[in-house]
Design a protein around this motif. Structure first.
Motif, PDB file in Angstrom:
ATOM      1  N   TYR A  19      49.098   4.244  81.749  1.00 37.54           N
ATOM      2  CA  TYR A  19      49.191   4.842  83.097  1.00 37.54           C
ATOM      3  C   TYR A  19      48.043   4.424  84.013  1.00 37.54           C
ATOM      4  CZ  TYR A  19      52.812   7.566  80.892  1.00 37.54           C
ATOM      5  OH  TYR A  19      53.938   7.935  80.201  1.00 37.54           O
ATOM      6  N   TYR A  20      47.452   3.285  83.738  1.00 37.35           N
ATOM      7  CA  TYR A  20      46.334   2.823  84.554  1.00 37.35           C
ATOM      8  C   TYR A  20      46.778   2.532  85.986  1.00 37.35           C
ATOM      9  CZ  TYR A  20      41.805   0.714  85.496  1.00 37.35           C
ATOM     10  OH  TYR A  20      40.556   0.456  86.001  1.00 37.35           O
ATOM     11  N   THR A  23      47.780   5.808  87.909  1.00 35.03           N
ATOM     12  CA  THR A  23      46.604   6.615  88.193  1.00 35.03           C
ATOM     13  C   THR A  23      45.738   5.950  89.261  1.00 35.03           C
ATOM     14  OG1 THR A  23      46.661   7.374  85.891  1.00 35.03           O
ATOM     15  CG2 THR A  23      44.678   7.856  87.135  1.00 35.03           C
ATOM     16  N   THR A  24      45.652   4.627  89.222  1.00 32.79           N
ATOM     17  CA  THR A  24      44.925   3.900  90.268  1.00 32.79           C
ATOM     18  C   THR A  24      45.574   4.143  91.622  1.00 32.79           C
ATOM     19  OG1 THR A  24      44.269   2.174  88.701  1.00 32.79           O
ATOM     20  CG2 THR A  24      44.156   1.620  91.052  1.00 32.79           C
ATOM     21  N   ASP A  26      47.465   6.676  92.606  1.00 31.01           N
ATOM     22  CA  ASP A  26      47.263   8.066  93.030  1.00 31.01           C
ATOM     23  C   ASP A  26      45.830   8.305  93.496  1.00 31.01           C
ATOM     24  OD1 ASP A  26      49.905   8.404  92.300  1.00 31.01           O
ATOM     25  OD2 ASP A  26      49.429   9.489  90.443  1.00 31.01           O
ATOM     26  N   THR A  27      44.868   7.753  92.775  1.00 26.34           N
ATOM     27  CA  THR A  27      43.462   7.934  93.122  1.00 26.34           C
ATOM     28  C   THR A  27      43.132   7.238  94.443  1.00 26.34           C
ATOM     29  OG1 THR A  27      42.917   8.069  90.766  1.00 26.34           O
ATOM     30  CG2 THR A  27      41.089   7.640  92.285  1.00 26.34           C
ATOM     31  N   SER A  67      42.400   5.553  83.848  1.00 33.41           N
ATOM     32  CA  SER A  67      43.203   6.677  83.365  1.00 33.41           C
ATOM     33  C   SER A  67      42.614   7.226  82.067  1.00 33.41           C
ATOM     34  CB  SER A  67      44.652   6.228  83.143  1.00 33.41           C
ATOM     35  OG  SER A  67      44.716   5.253  82.124  1.00 33.41           O
ATOM     36  N   ARG A  68      43.058   8.425  81.712  1.00 39.58           N
ATOM     37  CA  ARG A  68      42.498   9.095  80.519  1.00 39.58           C
ATOM     38  C   ARG A  68      42.653   8.290  79.242  1.00 39.58           C
ATOM     39  NH1 ARG A  68      44.197  15.456  81.063  1.00 39.58           N
ATOM     40  NH2 ARG A  68      43.468  15.702  83.183  1.00 39.58           N
TER      41      ARG A  68
END
Length: 92
Positions: A19-20, A23-24, A26-27, A67-68
């Protein structure tokens, strides 16, 4: 008036399938940064960020963690001339 800049970033490590990219995206949207992100065939992630200089630098720093589930080994960033991107997208 704020100073705008552009960073072209390559991220290596375990950064695909975790999910990198999402998440990128969204951030970056939350930070008000324009650009795009995509997976590369060699396992890295490539991203371009355009926006306020401080926000772009924060995105480059964010890439070091991602991402986490990501395990980032390296982030290489080059600062380039603006292209005037609008919005942020995941490219395929």
């Amino acid at each position: 008036m704020t100073d705008r800049t552009r960073a072209h970033v390559y991220v290596s490590g375990r950064v695909q399938g975790v999910y990198y990219r999402a998440t990128t995206r969204d951030t970056a949207r939350e930070a008000g940064v324009d650009g795009w992100v995509r997976n590369l065939d060699d396992g890295r992630v490539e991203a371009v960020f355009e926006g306020d200089e401080a926000a772009v630098r924060e995105m480059v720093e964010w890439c070091e963690t991602g991402s986490r589930a990501a395990e980032v080994d390296d982030v290489a960033a080059e600062y380039e001339e603006l292209e005037g991107l609008d919005g942020f997208e995941v490219r395929w």
